[in-house]
Design a protein around this motif. Structure first.
Motif, PDB file in Angstrom:
ATOM      1  N   PRO A  19      41.666 -79.330 -85.303  1.00  0.00           N
ATOM      2  CA  PRO A  19      42.055 -77.982 -85.724  1.00  0.00           C
ATOM      3  C   PRO A  19      42.004 -77.499 -86.870  1.00  0.00           C
ATOM      4  CG  PRO A  19      43.063 -80.389 -85.287  1.00  0.00           C
ATOM      5  CD  PRO A  19      41.660 -80.895 -86.196  1.00  0.00           C
ATOM      6  N   GLY A  20      42.695 -75.704 -85.692  1.00  0.00           N
ATOM      7  CA  GLY A  20      43.462 -75.420 -87.525  1.00  0.00           C
ATOM      8  C   GLY A  20      43.758 -74.118 -87.314  1.00  0.00           C
ATOM      9  N   SER A  21      44.820 -73.462 -88.151  1.00  0.00           N
ATOM     10  CA  SER A  21      44.406 -72.224 -88.534  1.00  0.00           C
ATOM     11  C   SER A  21      42.867 -71.189 -88.573  1.00  0.00           C
ATOM     12  CB  SER A  21      45.454 -71.508 -89.099  1.00  0.00           C
ATOM     13  OG  SER A  21      47.004 -72.297 -88.752  1.00  0.00           O
ATOM     14  N   PHE A  22      42.743 -71.840 -89.513  1.00  0.00           N
ATOM     15  CA  PHE A  22      41.458 -70.793 -90.440  1.00  0.00           C
ATOM     16  C   PHE A  22      41.312 -69.273 -90.127  1.00  0.00           C
ATOM     17  CE2 PHE A  22      40.239 -74.719 -87.514  1.00  0.00           C
ATOM     18  CZ  PHE A  22      39.332 -75.742 -88.963  1.00  0.00           C
ATOM     19  N   ALA A  52      53.603 -67.358 -82.892  1.00  0.00           N
ATOM     20  CA  ALA A  52      54.952 -67.205 -83.960  1.00  0.00           C
ATOM     21  C   ALA A  52      53.684 -67.105 -85.415  1.00  0.00           C
ATOM     22  CB  ALA A  52      55.152 -68.032 -84.424  1.00  0.00           C
ATOM     23  N   LYS A  53      52.861 -67.171 -85.692  1.00  0.00           N
ATOM     24  CA  LYS A  53      52.190 -66.724 -86.662  1.00  0.00           C
ATOM     25  C   LYS A  53      51.625 -65.250 -87.197  1.00  0.00           C
ATOM     26  CE  LYS A  53      50.792 -71.363 -89.158  1.00  0.00           C
ATOM     27  NZ  LYS A  53      50.371 -71.472 -90.823  1.00  0.00           N
ATOM     28  N   ASN A  54      52.276 -64.939 -88.179  1.00  0.00           N
ATOM     29  CA  ASN A  54      52.046 -63.447 -88.519  1.00  0.00           C
ATOM     30  C   ASN A  54      49.991 -63.951 -89.047  1.00  0.00           C
ATOM     31  OD1 ASN A  54      51.646 -61.249 -88.732  1.00  0.00           O
ATOM     32  ND2 ASN A  54      53.416 -60.781 -90.147  1.00  0.00           N
ATOM     33  N   ASN A  82      46.124 -72.818 -77.170  1.00  0.00           N
ATOM     34  CA  ASN A  82      46.538 -73.412 -77.976  1.00  0.00           C
ATOM     35  C   ASN A  82      48.044 -74.366 -76.752  1.00  0.00           C
ATOM     36  OD1 ASN A  82      47.296 -72.359 -75.229  1.00  0.00           O
ATOM     37  ND2 ASN A  82      47.169 -69.881 -75.716  1.00  0.00           N
ATOM     38  N   GLY A  83      49.368 -74.372 -77.794  1.00  0.00           N
ATOM     39  CA  GLY A  83      49.674 -75.349 -76.818  1.00  0.00           C
ATOM     40  C   GLY A  83      49.620 -76.662 -78.153  1.00  0.00           C
ATOM     41  N   LEU A  84      50.435 -77.963 -77.667  1.00  0.00           N
ATOM     42  CA  LEU A  84      49.973 -78.937 -78.261  1.00  0.00           C
ATOM     43  C   LEU A  84      47.909 -79.276 -78.214  1.00  0.00           C
ATOM     44  CD1 LEU A  84      53.082 -80.917 -76.551  1.00  0.00           C
ATOM     45  CD2 LEU A  84      53.277 -80.273 -78.830  1.00  0.00           C
ATOM     46  N   LEU A  85      48.153 -80.257 -79.687  1.00  0.00           N
ATOM     47  CA  LEU A  85      46.747 -80.419 -79.534  1.00  0.00           C
ATOM     48  C   LEU A  85      46.455 -82.007 -78.883  1.00  0.00           C
ATOM     49  CD1 LEU A  85      44.397 -80.208 -81.102  1.00  0.00           C
ATOM     50  CD2 LEU A  85      45.118 -81.891 -82.795  1.00  0.00           C
ATOM     51  N   ILE A  86      47.684 -82.346 -78.798  1.00  0.00           N
ATOM     52  CA  ILE A  86      47.213 -83.739 -77.720  1.00  0.00           C
ATOM     53  C   ILE A  86      47.497 -83.367 -76.559  1.00  0.00           C
ATOM     54  CG2 ILE A  86      48.729 -85.238 -78.802  1.00  0.00           C
ATOM     55  CD1 ILE A  86      50.603 -85.302 -76.764  1.00  0.00           C
ATOM     56  N   VAL A  98      40.381 -84.680 -86.655  1.00  0.00           N
ATOM     57  CA  VAL A  98      39.948 -84.690 -87.918  1.00  0.00           C
ATOM     58  C   VAL A  98      40.967 -83.417 -88.671  1.00  0.00           C
ATOM     59  CG1 VAL A  98      37.690 -83.962 -89.564  1.00  0.00           C
ATOM     60  CG2 VAL A  98      37.279 -84.989 -87.496  1.00  0.00           C
ATOM     61  N   ARG A  99      41.397 -83.832 -89.918  1.00  0.00           N
ATOM     62  CA  ARG A  99      41.515 -82.604 -90.565  1.00  0.00           C
ATOM     63  C   ARG A  99      41.230 -83.065 -92.269  1.00  0.00           C
ATOM     64  NH1 ARG A  99      44.727 -79.018 -89.605  1.00  0.00           N
ATOM     65  NH2 ARG A  99      47.135 -79.121 -90.956  1.00  0.00           N
ATOM     66  N   GLY A 100      41.657 -82.223 -93.193  1.00  0.00           N
ATOM     67  CA  GLY A 100      41.403 -82.753 -94.321  1.00  0.00           C
ATOM     68  C   GLY A 100      42.531 -82.992 -95.473  1.00  0.00           C
TER      69      GLY A 100
HETATM   70  O1  PNS Z   1      45.130 -75.997 -90.786  1.00  0.00           O
HETATM   71  P1  PNS Z   1      47.434 -75.202 -90.273  1.00  0.00           P
HETATM   72  O2  PNS Z   1      47.370 -74.561 -89.713  1.00  0.00           O
HETATM   73  O3  PNS Z   1      47.254 -75.857 -91.297  1.00  0.00           O
HETATM   74  O4  PNS Z   1      46.976 -76.639 -88.382  1.00  0.00           O
HETATM   75  C1  PNS Z   1      48.002 -76.904 -88.224  1.00  0.00           C
HETATM   76  C2  PNS Z   1      47.268 -77.468 -86.797  1.00  0.00           C
HETATM   77  C3  PNS Z   1      47.150 -76.309 -85.955  1.00  0.00           C
HETATM   78  C4  PNS Z   1      46.786 -78.924 -86.423  1.00  0.00           C
HETATM   79  C5  PNS Z   1      48.857 -78.587 -86.040  1.00  0.00           C
HETATM   80  O5  PNS Z   1      49.917 -76.489 -86.237  1.00  0.00           O
HETATM   81  C6  PNS Z   1      48.693 -78.564 -84.739  1.00  0.00           C
HETATM   82  O6  PNS Z   1      48.261 -78.953 -84.404  1.00  0.00           O
HETATM   83  N1  PNS Z   1      49.926 -77.419 -83.846  1.00  0.00           N
HETATM   84  C7  PNS Z   1      49.940 -77.305 -82.682  1.00  0.00           C
HETATM   85  C8  PNS Z   1      50.901 -77.634 -81.719  1.00  0.00           C
HETATM   86  C9  PNS Z   1      51.271 -79.331 -82.031  1.00  0.00           C
HETATM   87  O7  PNS Z   1      50.449 -80.065 -81.270  1.00  0.00           O
HETATM   88  N2  PNS Z   1      52.262 -79.241 -82.476  1.00  0.00           N
HETATM   89  C10 PNS Z   1      52.324 -81.379 -83.070  1.00  0.00           C
HETATM   90  C11 PNS Z   1      52.204 -81.767 -84.160  1.00  0.00           C
HETATM   91  S1  PNS Z   1      54.015 -81.285 -84.862  1.00  0.00           S
END
Ligand code: PNS
Length: 174
Positions: A19-22, A52-54, A82-86, A98-100
């Motif tokens: 996941p990410g903003s990319f 929320a992010k510009n 959108n919403g929570l990743l979980i 996966v995150r870098g």
């Molecule tokens: O590329 P980014 O902006 O560093 O990615 C951040 C991301 C998308 C991984 C994180 O903000 C996310 O998962 N947001 C979704 C909302 C969420 O699940 N928040 C709870 C974890 S703090």
């Protein structure tokens, strides 16, 4: 012996989300995508639709960029959420995010997200960190945008077709 229920779902174990903003995808992101696509049978790269992010690029544009960049990686799918990743991961029955990690400065932020996700999902969503290749360790989407805004050279930061799109955005914005 510790028994972890979700690890028994062998199929799901072979899938991961990145996941990410990319905004936009950089060569650093692409490096993580390529390496994760070797480790997992299926990798879903998913763009957070964060109102929320510009953002410079719309979610649709970011998804298109990722699709173009990963078109030769057959086990990579591009999506948005959108919403929570979980919640998104649960819908997809995926248990690994996966995150870098570029530098120690990323660690605190990433640790907090990873621990929050594990806690909120009752252990169903775990995080795997890949250390960014050294040649991309300095890269961020924010710095790419800043450099481009001042007409600097971003050719070493993003694929050529992405550089063109970024410059175009700033020409339109100006
Ligand atoms: O590329 P980014 O902006 O560093 O990615 C951040 C991301 C998308 C991984 C994180 O903000 C996310 O998962 N947001 C979704 C909302 C969420 O699940 N928040 C709870 C974890 S703090």
């Amino acid at each position: 012996m510790i028994k972890i229920e979700y690890l028994e779902e062998i199929d799901a174990m072979n899938a991961a989300i990145y996941p990410g903003s990319f905004d936009p995808m950089t060569l650093g992101h692409l490096d993580i995508i390529k390496r994760a696509s070797i480790m997992f049978d299926e990798l879903t790269v998913s763009v957070l639709d964060n109102k929320a992010k510009n953002a410079l690029f719309s979610v649709g544009e970011r998804v298109s960029i990722l699709k173009e960049a990963t078109k030769d990686l057959p086990n990579v799918t591009v999506d948005s959420f959108n919403g929570l990743l979980i919640d998104y991961a649960r819908q997809k029955s995926i248990h690994i995010s996966v995150r870098g990690l570029r530098a120690i400065t990323d660690f605190e932020y990433e640790l907090q997200i990873a621990q929050t996700n594990r806690k909120l999902s009752n252990g169903e969503l775990d995080t795997v960190f890949l250390t960014t290749s050294l040649e991309y360790a300095y890269l961020s989407s924010s710095s790419v945008k800043e450099i481009a805004a001042f007409h600097g050279d971003i050719s070493q930061c993003v694929p050529d077709f992405v550089a063109e799109l970024v410059y175009k955005k700033f020409r339109v914005v100006e």
